[in-house]
Design an enzyme around this catalytic site. Structure first.
Site, PDB file in Angstrom:
ATOM      1  N   CYS A 181       0.807  -1.224   0.000  1.00  0.00           N
ATOM      2  CA  CYS A 181       0.000   0.000   0.000  1.00  0.00           C
ATOM      3  C   CYS A 181       0.846   1.283   0.000  1.00  0.00           C
ATOM      4  O   CYS A 181       0.613   2.194  -0.813  1.00  0.00           O
ATOM      5  CB  CYS A 181      -0.973  -0.007   1.171  1.00  0.00           C
TER       6      CYS A 181
ATOM      7  N   HIS B 211      -2.514   1.230   6.925  1.00  0.00           N
ATOM      8  CA  HIS B 211      -2.911   1.153   5.515  1.00  0.00           C
ATOM      9  C   HIS B 211      -3.083   2.561   4.966  1.00  0.00           C
ATOM     10  O   HIS B 211      -3.418   3.487   5.697  1.00  0.00           O
ATOM     11  CB  HIS B 211      -4.213   0.362   5.347  1.00  0.00           C
TER      12      HIS B 211
ATOM     13  N   HIS C  77      -5.704   1.950  -4.348  1.00  0.00           N
ATOM     14  CA  HIS C  77      -4.833   1.398  -3.304  1.00  0.00           C
ATOM     15  C   HIS C  77      -4.442  -0.038  -3.637  1.00  0.00           C
ATOM     16  O   HIS C  77      -5.025  -0.676  -4.510  1.00  0.00           O
ATOM     17  CB  HIS C  77      -5.520   1.468  -1.934  1.00  0.00           C
TER      18      HIS C  77
END
Length: 370
Positions: A284, A332, A344
């Protein structure tokens, strides 16, 4: 001798170092799933094997409970991945600093050798002709002019000698500092390598556990599991939109933000791989850091460091290119691209994709450029 070994060890280390499914689009307001897809089927008491015989029950857990357990495992893997990436980034910095210090040590030794040679030459000159340098011999002359010349030459020789000795002292002090710094960076490097190794074990343990759970599911159940993931994300996104969060978000991206968005969206379809920074796969924060690097604005490597160091802004002030940080531990990150959506890299087993910006718990928003 100890310092020499440290420097040699640093140089040796430097040489050693030299050595999801197709993307699923999730938009700001996706269509709700069909009633049939929304039903959460519980596990059957028994399953039948390929030959028609009975098979022992897999678990008393419902598929929804399995989904939550798998999600928790991947969340833990994400946290460990951030720790791994931070240790890896620090290891890189330490190794670069050791390279710089190793070069400085080599240059310092060469400088000291040259200065010692100069000092030796001056000493040899001083003891020629009966132990008196040429300048001192001229001072003994009856000729006034030769006497004055001799005085000047002696003064110049004394200043030159002091200069060489001063430079020699400075060079030796610098070499001592370089050696101590190299030793310090070596220890930090080793500490970061241990952190990397420990984080790697945690990542692999969590991912292995999640994969084991998924492997115990039948093909039909895995399909339903994916549907449950999508439904959970849809519910969160719908709740986020219903709160009016998107109402005032209508700002345009900056010039560099547009470049970052263009880079990130061009990676859609590439697999998530923990610790990866492209070009073929990403995790990510690898995706977001590389997108902003492509836009000419380097940012921290990890989602936690992005949250800690970049400028925080209110959700209502969000614009495309900004980074949305998720979960309480900032484990994240996704890039906002407008219309309530992000791009993402979700987790192992998934690919870079679009998703609703509110489909996960939002911690906050940061902006890489002013």
């Amino acid at each position: 001798m100890k310092r020499r070994h440290c420097a040699e060890a640093a140089i040796t280390l430097v040489c050693a170092l030299a050595l999801l499914t197709a993307p699923v689009e999730a938009f700001a307001a996706p269509s709700p799933p069909s009633p049939a897809a929304s039903r959460h089927a519980s596990d059957a008491d028994e399953r039948v094997d390929g030959e028609g015989g009975p098979r022992a029950p897999r678990s008393k857990k419902s598929l929804e409970e399995v989904r939550k357990e798998i999600d928790a495992l991947y969340r833990k893997a994400g946290t460990a991945t951030d720790a791994y990436n931070l240790a890896a980034e620090r290891t890189k910095k330490q190794s670069k600093e050791i390279v710089r210090l190793a070069r400085a040590i080599v240059a310092g030794r060469a400088e000291i050798a040259e200065l010692k040679s100069q000092a030796g030459a001056q000493a040899r000159e001083q003891y020629r002709s009966g132990g008196l340098p040429p300048g001192a011999q001229l001072m003994l002359s009856d000729d006034p002019q030769l006497f004055l010349d001799g005085v000047n030459r002696v003064r110049e020789g004394q200043q030159a000698a002091r200069g060489v000795l001063g430079e020699l002292t400075r060079a030796q002090e610098n070499l001592e500092t370089y050696s101590k710094d190299a030793s310090t960076h070596w220890k930090k490097l080793e500490a970061n390598r241990l952190k990397q190794a420990e984080a790697k074990k945690k990542i692999e343990k969590q991912i292995a556990a999640a994969k084991k759970l998924e492997s115990q599911l039948e093909k039909e159940e895995r399909a339903r599991l994916l549907k449950l993931e999508q439904e959970a994300a849809y519910r969160m996104q719908t709740a986020w939109l219903s709160s009016g969060a998107l109402k005032d978000i209508n700002r345009e991206a900056s010039a560099s933000g547009k470049k970052a968005v263009a880079f990130a969206t061009s990676q859609i379809g590439k697999p998530y791989v923990w610790g990866a920074e492209g070009p073929d796969s990403y995790d990510c924060s690898g995706l977001t850091s590389q997108a902003w690097a492509a836009a000419g604005r380097p940012i921290p490597r990890t989602s936690q460091e992005q949250w800690r160091l970049l400028q925080r802004i209110a959700i209502k002030d969000m614009r495309p290119g900004d980074l949305i940080i998720y979960h309480d531990d900032a484990s994240h990150v996704g890039m906002y691209i407008g219309d309530g959506a992000i791009v993402h890299a979700p987790r192992p087993g998934r690919h870079v994709t679009l998703a609703g910006a509110g489909s996960m718990r939002i911690l906050g928003v940061v902006r890489p450029d002013k």
